[in-house]
Design an enzyme around this catalytic site. Structure first.
Site, short mmCIF file in Angstrom:
data_model
loop_
_atom_site.label_atom_id
_atom_site.label_comp_id
_atom_site.label_asym_id
_atom_site.label_seq_id
_atom_site.Cartn_x
_atom_site.Cartn_y
_atom_site.Cartn_z
N GLU A 177 0.84 -1.18 0.00
CA GLU A 177 0.00 0.00 0.00
C GLU A 177 0.89 1.25 0.00
O GLU A 177 2.06 1.19 0.41
CB GLU A 177 -0.93 0.02 1.23
N ASP A 178 0.33 2.37 -0.46
CA ASP A 178 1.07 3.64 -0.43
C ASP A 178 1.25 4.11 1.00
O ASP A 178 0.55 3.67 1.92
CB ASP A 178 0.31 4.71 -1.23
N VAL A 179 2.17 5.02 1.18
CA VAL A 179 2.50 5.52 2.52
C VAL A 179 1.29 6.12 3.22
O VAL A 179 1.15 6.02 4.45
CB VAL A 179 3.65 6.56 2.42
N ARG A 281 2.92 8.73 -11.19
CA ARG A 281 3.62 8.70 -9.91
C ARG A 281 4.52 7.48 -9.73
O ARG A 281 5.40 7.47 -8.85
CB ARG A 281 2.61 8.76 -8.75
#
Length: 363
Positions: A177-179, A281
């Protein structure tokens, strides 16, 4: 050997290391008071030196120069594998010309210059929940500079490293998962390889106490179903990467004022096929490609004129943020285009990772 009437195949010749094991194994067993297990994960490595015969195999480099190439992590080009490769290629008559058969008897004894004990890797698996929107899964380091003080990987593995007294670790998981994304529900499956552990005997109670120790150490993560697994079992975590599903919850903003009826049509869309060009991104670390993904179901919950909650069940590998805002048209269709407006994502949570591994444990 042919002239002497001997016909020996490769399997008829005993390697020196095997003969050494035959001699030393009973001695180890008697000294330590334990039986010898040839398949044990505990290994004793002994390095011998015999200067008198160090150069015996050097003549092979003229017969097979391609077999002996320098390597960064090797002190000498005359490694065991290189010598074996050269012996496979040299003709018997050429070998006899360069090396006496039988070889001359050595005049000195060899000496043991290094003895190293090591244990094969141990594997620990479980599921983790991530409750922080400011915590990366792995250390976030850019151009040698750490951006955030910790990570999911470090919070879990540092505790394991200490208890198992291991030299190092390798962390892996079923996706990431992203930060700024939380992982809720039953959590995300993960596995940690502990390299050369000094302690390997653990009861189920020990592992449960270790899980509690990890959970007490931080309020940013929690671990469940912690257990010892085999190397082969970790393959279950990676199986079906493209067919498993994941469930998300997203807080969506719209530029146009909306009513509940304006978003209800999303609930009726089933198995929506979308095309996603590699998001801007992640373009620096992922190849440019167009990936087809499936949005299996969507469920909306109206909040106010510009916000609603969107629950999605999707094919693994779907970029949810881009499905909402469109990524400048790189994901088609997207929530913005479906609503004939502009949409953006304010918060994202992973609610489930549908991988039935590792096995759930009773508390």
């Amino acid at each position: 050997m042919g002239k002497q009437g001997l016909s020996l195949g490769r399997d008829d010749i005993v390697q020196l290391k095997e003969a050494y094991k035959w001699i030393t194994h009973p001695l180890f067993s008697e000294e330590l008071g334990v039986p010898v297990d040839g398949k044990s994960l505990f290994e004793v490595s002994v390095i011998f030196a015999h200067p008198e015969t160090d150069e015996d195999c050097h003549f092979l480099s003229t017969s097979c120069p391609d077999c002996f190439k320098p390597a960064k992590n090797k002190q000498s080009v005359f490694t065991r594998m290189a010598v074996v490769k050269a012996l496979d290629k040299i003709k018997e008559e050429d070998f006899r010309k360069k090396f006496p058969c039988p070889p001359n008897s050595p005049k000195s004894f060899c000496s043991a210059v290094e003895i190293e004990c090591a244990h094969g890797a141990v594997f620990v698996a479980g599921r983790y929940n991530k409750y922080s929107r400011n915590l990366p899964q792995t250390p976030w380091i850019i151009d040698g500079e750490r951006k955030l003080e910790s990570s999911v990987e470090e919070l879990i593995s540092s505790q394991l490293l200490t208890v198992f007294k291991a030299e190092s670790f390798n962390f892996s998981s079923s996706g990431r998962e992203d930060v700024d994304v939380r992982t809720l529900g039953n959590g995300r499956p993960f596995a940690v390889e502990l390299v050369n552990p000094r302690r390997v005997q653990f009861t189920s109670r020990d592992i449960k106490e270790l899980q509690q120790k990890i959970n007490i150490s931080s309020d940013k993560i929690q671990v469940r179903d912690l257990q010892l697994v085999t190397r082969e079992a970790i393959g279950h975590m990676k199986e079906g990467e493209e067919v498993k599903t994941k469930t998300y919850s997203a807080l969506v903003w719209t530029d146009k004022a909306i009513q509940k009826k304006d978003i209800e049509f999303l609930d009726d869309l089933k198995d929506l096929q979308i095309n996603q060009k590699t998001p801007l991104r992640v373009l620096h670390r992922r190849p440019l490609a167009i990936r087809t993904r499936i949005i299996h179901t969507m469920e909306t919950h109206y909040i106010d004129e510009h916000h609603f909650r969107l629950h999605l069940k999707t094919q693994a590998g779907t970029y949810i943020k881009e499905f909402v805002h469109g990524d400048f048209g790189r994901t088609k269709p997207n929530i913005g285009s479906l609503m004939d407006g502009t949409a953006d994502i304010l918060e994202l949570d992973v609610e489930s990772v549908d991988v039935d591994w590792p096995p759930a444990l009773n508390d």
